[in-house]
Design a protein around this motif. Structure first.
Motif, PDB file in Angstrom:
ATOM      1  N   PRO A 142       0.825  -1.216   0.000  1.00 54.41           N
ATOM      2  CA  PRO A 142       0.000   0.000   0.000  1.00 54.41           C
ATOM      3  C   PRO A 142       0.856   1.262   0.000  1.00 54.41           C
ATOM      4  CG  PRO A 142       0.112  -0.949   2.192  1.00 54.41           C
ATOM      5  CD  PRO A 142       0.845  -1.891   1.296  1.00 54.41           C
ATOM      6  N   HIS A 143       0.222   2.390  -0.244  1.00 49.06           N
ATOM      7  CA  HIS A 143       0.906   3.666  -0.078  1.00 49.06           C
ATOM      8  C   HIS A 143       0.551   4.240   1.284  1.00 49.06           C
ATOM      9  CE1 HIS A 143       2.728   4.211  -3.953  1.00 49.06           C
ATOM     10  NE2 HIS A 143       1.617   3.788  -4.528  1.00 49.06           N
ATOM     11  N   LEU A 144       1.416   5.121   1.753  1.00 44.92           N
ATOM     12  CA  LEU A 144       1.095   5.859   2.972  1.00 44.92           C
ATOM     13  C   LEU A 144       0.317   7.091   2.546  1.00 44.92           C
ATOM     14  CD1 LEU A 144       4.240   6.179   5.264  1.00 44.92           C
ATOM     15  CD2 LEU A 144       2.024   5.206   5.873  1.00 44.92           C
ATOM     16  N   GLU A 145      -0.938   7.137   2.889  1.00 49.06           N
ATOM     17  CA  GLU A 145      -1.739   8.303   2.500  1.00 49.06           C
ATOM     18  C   GLU A 145      -1.674   9.382   3.569  1.00 49.06           C
ATOM     19  OE1 GLU A 145      -2.891   8.418  -0.409  1.00 49.06           O
ATOM     20  OE2 GLU A 145      -3.002   6.318  -1.042  1.00 49.06           O
ATOM     21  N   ARG A 146      -1.391   8.973   4.798  1.00 44.50           N
ATOM     22  CA  ARG A 146      -1.297   9.946   5.891  1.00 44.50           C
ATOM     23  C   ARG A 146      -0.196   9.509   6.850  1.00 44.50           C
ATOM     24  NH1 ARG A 146      -7.242  10.178   8.143  1.00 44.50           N
ATOM     25  NH2 ARG A 146      -6.073  10.934   9.940  1.00 44.50           N
ATOM     26  N   GLY A 147       0.195  10.445   7.698  1.00 39.01           N
ATOM     27  CA  GLY A 147       1.341  10.167   8.564  1.00 39.01           C
ATOM     28  C   GLY A 147       1.000  10.092  10.031  1.00 39.01           C
ATOM     29  N   ASP A 148      -0.312  10.011  10.329  1.00 39.21           N
ATOM     30  CA  ASP A 148      -0.737  10.054  11.735  1.00 39.21           C
ATOM     31  C   ASP A 148      -1.398   8.750  12.169  1.00 39.21           C
ATOM     32  OD1 ASP A 148      -2.991  10.194  10.182  1.00 39.21           O
ATOM     33  OD2 ASP A 148      -3.861  11.954  11.188  1.00 39.21           O
ATOM     34  N   LEU A 149      -0.952   7.654  11.559  1.00 38.09           N
ATOM     35  CA  LEU A 149      -1.624   6.366  11.770  1.00 38.09           C
ATOM     36  C   LEU A 149      -0.903   5.500  12.800  1.00 38.09           C
ATOM     37  CD1 LEU A 149      -2.336   5.683   7.992  1.00 38.09           C
ATOM     38  CD2 LEU A 149      -3.982   6.419   9.736  1.00 38.09           C
ATOM     39  N   PRO A 150      -1.607   4.543  13.388  1.00 39.12           N
ATOM     40  CA  PRO A 150      -0.960   3.599  14.305  1.00 39.12           C
ATOM     41  C   PRO A 150      -0.175   2.558  13.516  1.00 39.12           C
ATOM     42  CG  PRO A 150      -3.293   3.067  14.067  1.00 39.12           C
ATOM     43  CD  PRO A 150      -3.065   4.318  13.262  1.00 39.12           C
ATOM     44  N   PRO A 151       0.585   1.727  14.216  1.00 36.27           N
ATOM     45  CA  PRO A 151       1.332   0.674  13.514  1.00 36.27           C
ATOM     46  C   PRO A 151       0.382  -0.343  12.886  1.00 36.27           C
ATOM     47  CG  PRO A 151       2.052   0.858  15.808  1.00 36.27           C
ATOM     48  CD  PRO A 151       0.833   1.693  15.671  1.00 36.27           C
ATOM     49  N   ASN A 164       4.595  -3.180   5.829  1.00 26.96           N
ATOM     50  CA  ASN A 164       4.413  -2.959   7.268  1.00 26.96           C
ATOM     51  C   ASN A 164       4.489  -1.472   7.561  1.00 26.96           C
ATOM     52  OD1 ASN A 164       4.346  -5.733   8.117  1.00 26.96           O
ATOM     53  ND2 ASN A 164       6.563  -5.801   7.726  1.00 26.96           N
ATOM     54  N   ARG A 165       3.558  -1.017   8.402  1.00 30.79           N
ATOM     55  CA  ARG A 165       3.551   0.406   8.766  1.00 30.79           C
ATOM     56  C   ARG A 165       4.005   0.563  10.216  1.00 30.79           C
ATOM     57  NH1 ARG A 165      -1.947   2.054   8.022  1.00 30.79           N
ATOM     58  NH2 ARG A 165      -2.284   1.760  10.250  1.00 30.79           N
ATOM     59  N   TYR A 166       4.902   1.488  10.435  1.00 32.05           N
ATOM     60  CA  TYR A 166       5.495   1.713  11.759  1.00 32.05           C
ATOM     61  C   TYR A 166       5.188   3.120  12.253  1.00 32.05           C
ATOM     62  CZ  TYR A 166       8.341  -2.197  10.122  1.00 32.05           C
ATOM     63  OH  TYR A 166       8.761  -3.394   9.629  1.00 32.05           O
ATOM     64  N   VAL A 167       5.249   3.263  13.565  1.00 32.97           N
ATOM     65  CA  VAL A 167       5.379   4.601  14.159  1.00 32.97           C
ATOM     66  C   VAL A 167       6.862   4.787  14.423  1.00 32.97           C
ATOM     67  CG1 VAL A 167       4.925   6.008  16.199  1.00 32.97           C
ATOM     68  CG2 VAL A 167       3.066   4.713  15.139  1.00 32.97           C
ATOM     69  N   ASP A 168       7.390   5.900  13.959  1.00 32.40           N
ATOM     70  CA  ASP A 168       8.835   6.116  13.955  1.00 32.40           C
ATOM     71  C   ASP A 168       9.284   6.898  15.182  1.00 32.40           C
ATOM     72  OD1 ASP A 168      11.464   6.447  13.311  1.00 32.40           O
ATOM     73  OD2 ASP A 168      11.106   8.001  11.799  1.00 32.40           O
ATOM     74  N   LEU A 169       9.960   6.241  16.094  1.00 31.21           N
ATOM     75  CA  LEU A 169      10.544   6.946  17.244  1.00 31.21           C
ATOM     76  C   LEU A 169      12.039   7.197  17.024  1.00 31.21           C
ATOM     77  CD1 LEU A 169       8.850   5.340  20.414  1.00 31.21           C
ATOM     78  CD2 LEU A 169       8.068   7.229  18.994  1.00 31.21           C
ATOM     79  N   GLU A 205      -2.027  10.306  20.009  1.00 26.19           N
ATOM     80  CA  GLU A 205      -2.449   8.897  19.924  1.00 26.19           C
ATOM     81  C   GLU A 205      -1.274   8.025  19.488  1.00 26.19           C
ATOM     82  OE1 GLU A 205      -4.035  11.427  18.312  1.00 26.19           O
ATOM     83  OE2 GLU A 205      -5.571  11.644  19.863  1.00 26.19           O
ATOM     84  N   GLN A 206      -0.538   8.494  18.503  1.00 24.37           N
ATOM     85  CA  GLN A 206       0.613   7.699  18.046  1.00 24.37           C
ATOM     86  C   GLN A 206       1.626   7.513  19.166  1.00 24.37           C
ATOM     87  OE1 GLN A 206       1.577  10.148  14.587  1.00 24.37           O
ATOM     88  NE2 GLN A 206       1.431   8.332  13.290  1.00 24.37           N
ATOM     89  N   LEU A 207       1.870   8.596  19.903  1.00 24.22           N
ATOM     90  CA  LEU A 207       2.862   8.498  20.980  1.00 24.22           C
ATOM     91  C   LEU A 207       2.391   7.519  22.053  1.00 24.22           C
ATOM     92  CD1 LEU A 207       5.574   9.586  22.073  1.00 24.22           C
ATOM     93  CD2 LEU A 207       4.254  11.241  23.400  1.00 24.22           C
ATOM     94  N   GLU A 208       1.124   7.653  22.445  1.00 26.48           N
ATOM     95  CA  GLU A 208       0.609   6.755  23.495  1.00 26.48           C
ATOM     96  C   GLU A 208       0.671   5.298  23.026  1.00 26.48           C
ATOM     97  OE1 GLU A 208       0.070   7.869  26.458  1.00 26.48           O
ATOM     98  OE2 GLU A 208       0.154   9.993  25.933  1.00 26.48           O
ATOM     99  N   THR A 209       0.267   5.070  21.771  1.00 31.20           N
ATOM    100  CA  THR A 209       0.287   3.708  21.243  1.00 31.20           C
ATOM    101  C   THR A 209       1.712   3.164  21.233  1.00 31.20           C
ATOM    102  OG1 THR A 209      -1.561   4.282  19.814  1.00 31.20           O
ATOM    103  CG2 THR A 209      -0.363   2.270  19.255  1.00 31.20           C
TER     104      THR A 209
END
Ligand code: PMP
Length: 439
Positions: free
Chosen positions: A9-18, A70-75, A423-427
């Motif tokens: 898939p493409h990343l359509e937005r950048g505020d998503l969970p993993p 795979n979609r990640y949240v980037d820390l 939300e991303q940070l908490e997740t």
């Protein structure tokens, strides 16, 4: 096909969970890692023990998408680069516009308009000593290491002195000049014969009397310090230490160089980390976040110091790609975004939230020895390197990217884009807690 399967898939937005589709590194990452391992020098990408690497296909905001979908949240913010988030639309648009006009100029011979504006904006923004009394000037650079080289060369030229004071732990880059200041032995040892010996070394946050003694003979051109040690363990100096260092430098006629490559441009909740201590260094080296993903760096200092570079002839320190037009255009967009989206203030808010969530970890989790940080730069010190890598790997398997650093590799670094959502940070923190809690 080079970038993953057609169904990725493409990343359509950048505020998503993993969202993990296949255990990372997935088959496409493994396939490409093997090719990379065969085509590139070892040690640059594949992980220790020839483990396959992850390969990023896309990144947007605080999300990264790998080549297996795979979609990640980037820390990691990509080593702290993506302060304004990955692929910020303003940065992309600025790069696109610049790409339609000029990709490359003539370095130190013929400049271009974006470079003029960037030098002016940096001169007005970066807190350097003497800025109230005289003009401020910028020396562009290619990378963080290059900026450190420029800063030290500036100090040598301006002072006529020979020696540099550096601290341990510290990381200032891996080019030979910068490596002479970087403390980690593993980086230094193979090149020890080529590292200049004119370095005095003190422990980071050494007592004032030791600093005073190291500077006493008047041979030290500059002290080079990370205001918060970044990749070498996230160390915040005690309140007042930087100010005491600045005062000792001033008394001995030593120039203070702040290496803000990691900490600059909002990361710690101030535009520059020295501002927490009310310090104005003589020279500030910056890079990483400045380009929003394009390689650019700079050193800023008062005109009287920078005048040391005047030769009336060829530039003494230059590079083919210096002040690249695309990178300058991106940097101007980054400065706009940091201001308009109030991301420096956002970093301070993230710092409060991170501080609250992490505070109980040393008590709750046996493997956690300490937590520390400021703004959007936090370190979680684990008992062993294995525990740190266990956290990094476990988080990755659940869709959270982070890195471990520090001299012994025991400090997990939490370095989110400043645009990460609550939300991303908490997740992401839930995920880290899950991993730390064990099976
Ligand atoms: N100084 C500091 C404080 C850094 O964190 C880094 C990179 N991690 C550097 C210098 C070197 O920057 P670069 O990798 O862009 O050469």
């Amino acid at each position: 096909m080079s970038e993953g399967g057609e169904d990725v898939p493409h990343l359509e937005r950048g505020d998503l969970p993993p969202a993990i589709r296949v255990a990372p590194p997935g088959p496409e990452a493994r396939r490409l890692s093997t090719r990379l391992g065969a085509a590139e020098a070892p040690g640059i990408n594949t992980l220790a023990g020839d483990e396959p690497s992850l390969l990023w296909a896309e990144a947007l905001g605080a999300n990264v998408l790998d080549v297996d979908g795979n979609r990640y949240v980037d820390l990691t913010a990509g080593f702290g680069v993506a302060a304004v988030g990955h692929r910020h639309p303003r940065v992309v648009e600025a790069v696109r516009r610049q790409a339609g006009r000029l990709l490359h100029a003539l370095g130190d011979v013929h400049a271009h308009p974006a470079r003029v504006e960037l030098a002016e904006r940096l001169a007005a923004r970066v807190p350097v000593a003497g800025a109230r009394e005289e003009a401020v000037a910028v020396h562009p650079a290619i990378s963080g290491s290059d900026a450190v080289e420029v800063a030290v060369k500036t100090a040598l030229l301006a002072s006529g002195r020979t020696t540099v004071l550096a601290f341990a732990p510290s990381y200032h880059g891996t080019t030979l000049g910068a490596l002479a200041l970087t403390a980690r032995d593993a980086f230094r040892r193979p090149f020890a014969d080529h590292l200049h010996p004119h370095v005095r070394r003190l422990p980071f946050a050494a007592p004032e009397a030791e600093v005073e003694a190291a500077l006493a003979d008047g041979h030290v051109a500059c002290a080079v310090v990370e205001p918060i040690v970044g990749r070498e363990g996230v160390l915040v100096p005690p309140a007042g230490w930087l100010a005491a260092l600045a005062a000792a430098c001033q008394r001995s006629g030593t120039l203070l160089v702040a290496d803000e490559v990691f900490t600059g441009f909002g990361r710690t909740g101030c535009w520059f980390a020295v501002e927490h201590d009310g310090v104005r260094p003589d020279l500030v080296a910056c890079g990483k976040a400045l380009g929003g993903g394009l390689p650019i760096a700079a050193v800023v200092g008062r005109r009287g110091l920078m005048d040391a570079w005047a030769t009336g002839g060829e530039a003494l320190h230059t590079a083919t790609f210096v002040a690249n037009p695309l990178a300058c255009a991106a940097a101007l967009a980054v400065l706009d975004v940091l201001e308009e989206e109030a991301l420096v203030q956002r970093a301070a808010v993230l710092g409060e939230r991170l501080g609250e969530r992490l505070a109980g970890w040393p008590e709750r989790f046996a493997a956690v020895e300490a937590v520390r940080g400021r703004g959007a730069l936090w370190g979680v010190e684990l008992a062993t390197k294995e525990a740190a890598y266990g956290l990094v790997d476990g988080a990755r398997a659940r869709g959270v990217l982070l890195l471990a650093g520090g001299p012994e590799g025991r400090v997990a670094q939490l370095v989110p884009p400043l645009t990460i959502t609550d939300e991303q940070l908490e997740t992401a923190l839930d995920v880290l807690e899950e991993v730390l809690a064990g099976p």
